[in-house]
Design a protein around this motif. Structure first.
Motif, mmCIF file in Angstrom:
data_model
loop_
_atom_site.group_PDB
_atom_site.id
_atom_site.type_symbol
_atom_site.label_atom_id
_atom_site.label_comp_id
_atom_site.label_asym_id
_atom_site.label_seq_id
_atom_site.Cartn_x
_atom_site.Cartn_y
_atom_site.Cartn_z
ATOM 1 N N PHE A 31 0.805 -1.212 0.000
ATOM 2 C CA PHE A 31 0.000 0.000 0.000
ATOM 3 C C PHE A 31 0.846 1.274 0.000
ATOM 4 O O PHE A 31 0.325 2.371 0.072
ATOM 5 N N ASP A 33 2.911 2.317 -2.413
ATOM 6 C CA ASP A 33 2.895 2.966 -3.718
ATOM 7 C C ASP A 33 1.614 2.535 -4.415
ATOM 8 O O ASP A 33 1.474 1.388 -4.805
ATOM 9 N N ASP A 34 0.678 3.445 -4.535
ATOM 10 C CA ASP A 34 -0.606 3.052 -5.092
ATOM 11 C C ASP A 34 -0.757 3.454 -6.555
ATOM 12 O O ASP A 34 -1.817 3.329 -7.129
ATOM 13 N N TYR A 35 0.328 3.955 -7.154
ATOM 14 C CA TYR A 35 0.188 4.379 -8.548
ATOM 15 C C TYR A 35 0.941 3.478 -9.523
ATOM 16 O O TYR A 35 0.365 2.997 -10.492
ATOM 17 N N THR A 36 2.230 3.241 -9.243
ATOM 18 C CA THR A 36 3.067 2.525 -10.205
ATOM 19 C C THR A 36 2.486 1.173 -10.631
ATOM 20 O O THR A 36 2.466 0.885 -11.825
ATOM 21 N N VAL A 39 0.047 1.278 -13.453
ATOM 22 C CA VAL A 39 0.608 1.508 -14.781
ATOM 23 C C VAL A 39 1.300 0.249 -15.274
ATOM 24 O O VAL A 39 1.160 -0.160 -16.418
ATOM 25 N N ARG A 40 2.003 -0.373 -14.361
ATOM 26 C CA ARG A 40 2.826 -1.529 -14.718
ATOM 27 C C ARG A 40 1.977 -2.639 -15.325
ATOM 28 O O ARG A 40 2.391 -3.307 -16.267
ATOM 29 N N PHE A 43 1.549 -2.784 -19.140
ATOM 30 C CA PHE A 43 2.640 -3.082 -20.070
ATOM 31 C C PHE A 43 2.520 -4.515 -20.574
ATOM 32 O O PHE A 43 2.109 -5.406 -19.848
ATOM 33 N N LEU A 47 8.508 -7.813 -24.997
ATOM 34 C CA LEU A 47 8.769 -6.672 -25.860
ATOM 35 C C LEU A 47 8.381 -7.033 -27.277
ATOM 36 O O LEU A 47 8.412 -8.191 -27.659
ATOM 37 N N ASP B 51 15.638 -3.131 -28.865
ATOM 38 C CA ASP B 51 14.210 -3.427 -28.988
ATOM 39 C C ASP B 51 13.394 -2.729 -27.910
ATOM 40 O O ASP B 51 12.490 -3.313 -27.332
ATOM 41 N N CYS B 54 9.314 0.650 -27.665
ATOM 42 C CA CYS B 54 7.998 0.748 -27.030
ATOM 43 C C CYS B 54 7.926 2.011 -26.172
ATOM 44 O O CYS B 54 6.856 2.540 -25.905
ATOM 45 N N PHE B 58 3.995 4.761 -25.306
ATOM 46 C CA PHE B 58 3.114 5.096 -24.185
ATOM 47 C C PHE B 58 2.828 6.589 -24.124
ATOM 48 O O PHE B 58 1.758 7.028 -23.742
ATOM 49 N N ILE B 109 8.386 4.794 -16.391
ATOM 50 C CA ILE B 109 8.285 3.582 -15.586
ATOM 51 C C ILE B 109 8.724 2.386 -16.433
ATOM 52 O O ILE B 109 9.510 1.550 -15.998
ATOM 53 N N TRP B 110 8.234 2.365 -17.660
ATOM 54 C CA TRP B 110 8.513 1.208 -18.506
ATOM 55 C C TRP B 110 10.002 1.064 -18.779
ATOM 56 O O TRP B 110 10.559 -0.013 -18.607
ATOM 57 N N VAL B 127 10.170 0.785 -10.029
ATOM 58 C CA VAL B 127 9.960 2.223 -9.900
ATOM 59 C C VAL B 127 8.909 2.511 -8.843
ATOM 60 O O VAL B 127 7.900 1.809 -8.758
ATOM 61 N N ASN B 128 9.155 3.518 -8.023
ATOM 62 C CA ASN B 128 8.090 4.088 -7.203
ATOM 63 C C ASN B 128 7.809 5.467 -7.779
ATOM 64 O O ASN B 128 8.607 6.390 -7.639
ATOM 65 N N PHE B 129 6.689 5.572 -8.454
ATOM 66 C CA PHE B 129 6.414 6.776 -9.239
ATOM 67 C C PHE B 129 6.288 8.018 -8.363
ATOM 68 O O PHE B 129 6.827 9.071 -8.670
ATOM 69 N N HIS B 130 5.561 7.911 -7.252
ATOM 70 C CA HIS B 130 5.332 9.090 -6.422
ATOM 71 C C HIS B 130 6.618 9.608 -5.783
ATOM 72 O O HIS B 130 6.794 10.798 -5.628
#
Lengths: 65, 799
Positions: A31, A33-36, A39-40, A43, A47, B51, B54, B58, B109-110, B127-130
């Motif tokens: 809890f 990090d509630d954003y990443t 998004v993840r 993906f 690739l 490669d 990508c 986004f 992030i990607w 990654v921790n975005f915040h």
């Protein structure tokens, strides 16, 4: 022994299991990090394999040098 | 299809990688895509070869141009420094968390989570975005931290490593509130379900048979909530009794304990089912309020000091001329240091190289670079601009002028300062009144019926437990915190809002706060000047020491020198000079007797050559947009002060621009600013300081509220209570008013919750409080209060 004892103990046990899972999830930092993660998950796993494209680029770079 | 078109359209003018405008001459076309510079193209090449294109899918143009970092990270060869930076260290596994300011979108992030594709040895990255952090796990046998940092810099994700990382005190994350809420909810939910049968009791045989089992089960379930979740309230209540300050936690703790004891007695003697469901619900809701109030901005820091800005290591030049990266704390007097372009001077010293420019904006807020020559003393905190220079150290880090500012008391005592919140103020009246009522009712009933007397006494304490009252402030302030946060005004915590509403004096710093940091531009209006005329102008200006003359002199390109035959400067008006038979007049419109609108918004210097009016140089307004409007509005309700570290050269302009009653104080050193605020406070004023640079740090800490203005909230700002994005400067008035409205909302909601208390008390005093009534009133009051304050605070925000 009435069945009500059994049913209520089961219901409490189930609730307790959920509580345990919740506490474990908090402890592991889920809890924090509630954003990443949101998004993840969008993906793609793998690739885009586009080998001839990267091959193309490689020749382009070589040409330049 | 639409998207593709849009992308092609975008590429026509913006760099495919970083999105900046492309200067046609520098445009590089590669793989049918346009790039603004070789750096961006290289990043694209790296991604294509691996490669990883990508990245561009986004987000449009998500990248950053890689900076030149030659030699900057040489200190990462030093094992000691590296081991200080690591979170975890073992033979084959190292884990490091790096702060990366550029993280801003999903592409970031990607790519950062695919670092293992770019460098062998990286096992995983997350990654921790915040927090704008990436946590990298790597194998030290296959790669090292320096290579990773260099690789990341080469793709435009340069990490930010400062002295702060070196200390690396890992803050243990406190998650106990979450556990408490989880436990309270578990108890609350189960007890509620188990209580239901008896609420609908109609004297059935079934209920009668199992009543005991249900009741004791409820009792058992209430124990974790009572002892664990609510524990904080008992502690807080006990502390406030000891310090003789009646805070809101006393009636809360009292209510919970009485509820628990009375309910246990009820069950033990078979009087009824008790109030366990209400008790657990109350604990749960109040903890939820606490959580809601805790809005934190992970990417901001309100406690920063110079450490988050200082480099972790510097390059030392040894006696034999070799270079070595050493830790900043190891720098000693007499050492020779090499400072590269854009690097910070970490200690006071003497410049050895011929000359350099230093940007002291981080210390003073003044953006203009200062020229230093060989032998000049240079102070810590300046950013070196230009070619690399050498300097000799005079003081170690801890003894440098800048760092000594931090040893001032205000930076220490801040922590203990505790404000009395509005809820505590109310509870000073509420708690005695409540106890009084309970005792009086008890005294009345005891003559009629002893059992009822006890029932009434406990019922009053239960129903009056100020749940709604205690929830009002957290929910209102929590919501306000989020609303102002979405408008780029980031506050440290909820009490700042209460303080904001109390402010009666606002002190502004000048440079960087009411003026922008961007260098002012000079433009020319009028008939174009010929080269000969420019030459005359420049030579005339050389003789003048007026600040505007100096700036204009620097602005005009270099000209051949020639001597003035006659030179006269009339102070406050202008210059009259003769060169080679030409007469030149430079100055204000009155001086030239040329009538034009000379508004104070724009500073103009008029030019007249040989009696012919040519035009004027306009010094564009460097004050922030909306400044006059803001001051005018604020001056109605607040005392305004402008506290400046500069000389009073701009006094006239400011006097014209700002309302009459604004106090202007110039020539203030950082310590004097602090003392000035202290004096205002001694006069009983509630002072809000708005500043930006490190020179305001003391004043920001001393004032009741320190707000720091920042052009970019991710970069340095001194320790403060709130950070305001510079673009929102003109909205300060709105925020001040909003904070007052927030307090109004709280007062209204207090009224509402007291109303509930009166209703509940009328049940209690008459001895009619049954568990079901309590179970209905309690959640109902909570829901109304929470929705009321949410609606009200959003309503006020719309205005």
């Amino acid at each position: 022994m009435s069945v009500i004892y059994l049913l209520i103990s089961i219901s409490i046990v189930v609730a307790a299991v959920f509580l345990y899972i919740f506490i474990r999830a908090v402890k592991s930092g889920q809890f924090d990090d509630d954003y990443t993660p949101s998004v993840r998950i969008l993906f793609d796993d793998e690739l885009k394999k586009n080998s001839n494209k990267s091959e193309q680029i490689r020749t382009q770079i070589e040409k330049q040098n | 299809m639409y998207q593709v078109n849009e992308q092609i359209f975008m590429n026509a003018q913006n760099c495919f990688h970083c999105g900046n405008d492309i200067v046609v001459a520098d445009e590089i076309i590669f793989d049918e895509k346009s790039f603004c510079c070789a750096g961006c193209k290289t990043v694209y090449e790296i991604f294509s070869l691996n490669d990883l294109t990508c990245y561009y899918d986004f987000e449009n143009a998500p990248g950053a141009t890689p900076q030149d970092i030659k030699g900057k990270y040489d200190f990462l060869d030093n094992e000691d420094i590296v081991s200080k930076l690591l979170d975890f260290q073992e033979d084959s596994t190292h884990i490091v968390s790096l702060y990366i300011p550029h993280i801003h979108c999903s592409s970031c992030i990607w790519i950062l989570e695919n670092l293992h594709k770019l460098q062998k040895g990286i096992a995983a990255s997350q990654v921790n975005f915040h927090e704008k952090k990436v946590r990298i796990t790597y194998n030290p046998n296959e790669t090292n931290l320096k290579d990773i940092v260099l690789m990341m810099s080469s793709i435009g994700y340069e990490p930010y490593i400062s002295l702060e990382n070196y200390e690396n005190k890992k803050k243990a994350v406190d998650r106990s509130l979450y556990y408490k809420i989880g436990v309270a909810f578990f108890c609350f939910g189960n007890i509620m379900l188990l209580s239901f049968p008896e609420y609908f009791e109609v004297g059935e045989f079934w209920i009668e048979q199992y009543k005991g089992f249900f009741r004791w089960l409820i009792f058992a379930l209430s124990l974790p909530a009572f002892f664990y979740s609510a524990w904080g309230y008992y502690v807080s209540a006990w502390k406030s009794i000891k310090s003789r300050m009646l805070n809101i936690d006393i009636p809360i703790a009292l209510g919970i304990v009485v509820m628990f004891v009375r309910s246990t007695v009820d069950i033990a003697f078979g009087y009824g089912q008790g109030f366990f469901d209400s008790m657990c619900g109350l604990i749960f809701f109040m903890l939820l309020g606490k959580l809601f109030q805790q809005k934190t901005y992970n990417f901001l820091s309100f406690e920063r000091d110079y450490k988050s800005y200082f480099p972790i290591a510097v390059t030392k030049i040894n006696a034999d001329g070799s270079e070595e990266a050493i830790q900043v704390y190891d720098v000693k007097k007499g050492n020779r240091l090499l400072i590269r372009n854009q690097e910070l001077i970490p200690v006071d010293g003497i410049l050895i190289s011929e000359k350099t420019s230093l940007d002291y904006s981080f210390v003073t807020g003044e953006a203009e670079a200062i020229e230093k020559k060989s032998g000049d003393k240079i102070f810590a905190g300046g950013k070196q601009l230009g070619r690399e220079v050498e300097m000799e150290v005079l003081h170690s880090v801890s003894q440098s002028y800048l760092t000594q500012l931090w040893s001032n008391d205000v930076f220490q005592k801040r922590v203990d300062q505790k404000y009395k919140t509005i809820t505590d103020t109310i509870s000073r009246y509420f708690t005695p009144a409540l106890l009084g009522l309970a005792v009086v009712s008890f005294g009345y009933w005891i003559f009629i019926d002893v059992t009822t007397a006890f029932n009434v006494f406990t019922a009053i304490l239960i129903v009056a437990c100020p749940c709604a009252l205690a929830l009002t402030a957290p929910f209102t302030l929590g919501n306000v915190l989020r609303i102002v946060g979405s408008r780029k005004f980031y506050l440290k915590n909820a009490t700042v809002i209460e303080q904001l509403a109390k402010v009666d004096t606002i002190v502004f710093d000048k440079t960087g706060t009411i003026t922008t940091n961007k260098k002012t531009s000079i433009t020319y209006e009028g008939t174009a000047l010929t080269d000969a005329e420019l030459k005359l102008l420049k030579n005339t200006l050389r003789g003048s020491n007026h600040p505007l003359s100096r700036r204009l002199y620097d602005y005009i390109p270099n000209q051949e020198k020639s001597d003035t035959t006659h030179f006269e400067e009339i102070i406050g008006k202008g210059i009259f000079a003769e060169i080679d038979g030409n007469t030149i007049k430079i100055g204000s419109s009155q001086f030239l007797q040329h009538m034009s609108e000379n508004t104070h918004k724009k500073t103009k210097v008029h030019i007249e050559i040989n009696g012919v009016y040519k035009g004027s140089y306009v010094f564009n307004n460097q004050y922030r947009e909306g400044l006059e409007q803001l001051f005018e509005n604020l001056s109605k309700n607040y005392n305004l002060v402008v506290l400046s570290g500069d000389n009073d050269g701009e006094r006239k302009i400011l006097e014209k621009m700002l309302p009459q009653n604004t106090t202007l104080v110039f020539n203030q050193k950082p310590e004097q600013k602090l003392a000035y605020i202290e004096n205002l406070q001694k006069e009983g004023k509630n002072v809000m300081m708005i500043g930006d640079g490190l020179n305001d740090a003391g004043a920001l800490a001393q004032s009741n509220i320190g707000i720091s203005i920042s052009e970019n909230v991710n970069v340095f700002s001194p320790a403060c209570d709130g950070i305001l994005d510079a673009s929102q400067f003109s909205k300060i008035g709105f925020f001040m008013k909003y904070s007052k409205n927030a307090m109004k909302t709280i007062m209204m909601s207090f009224g509402l919750s007291l109303l509930y208390n009166v209703v509940g008390l009328s049940f209690a005093v008459s001895g009619n409080l049954s568990p079901i009534v309590a179970a209905i009133i309690m959640p109902l009051s909570t829901v109304t209060i929470v929705s009321f304050v949410t609606i009200m605070s959003n309503f006020f925000a719309r205005k």
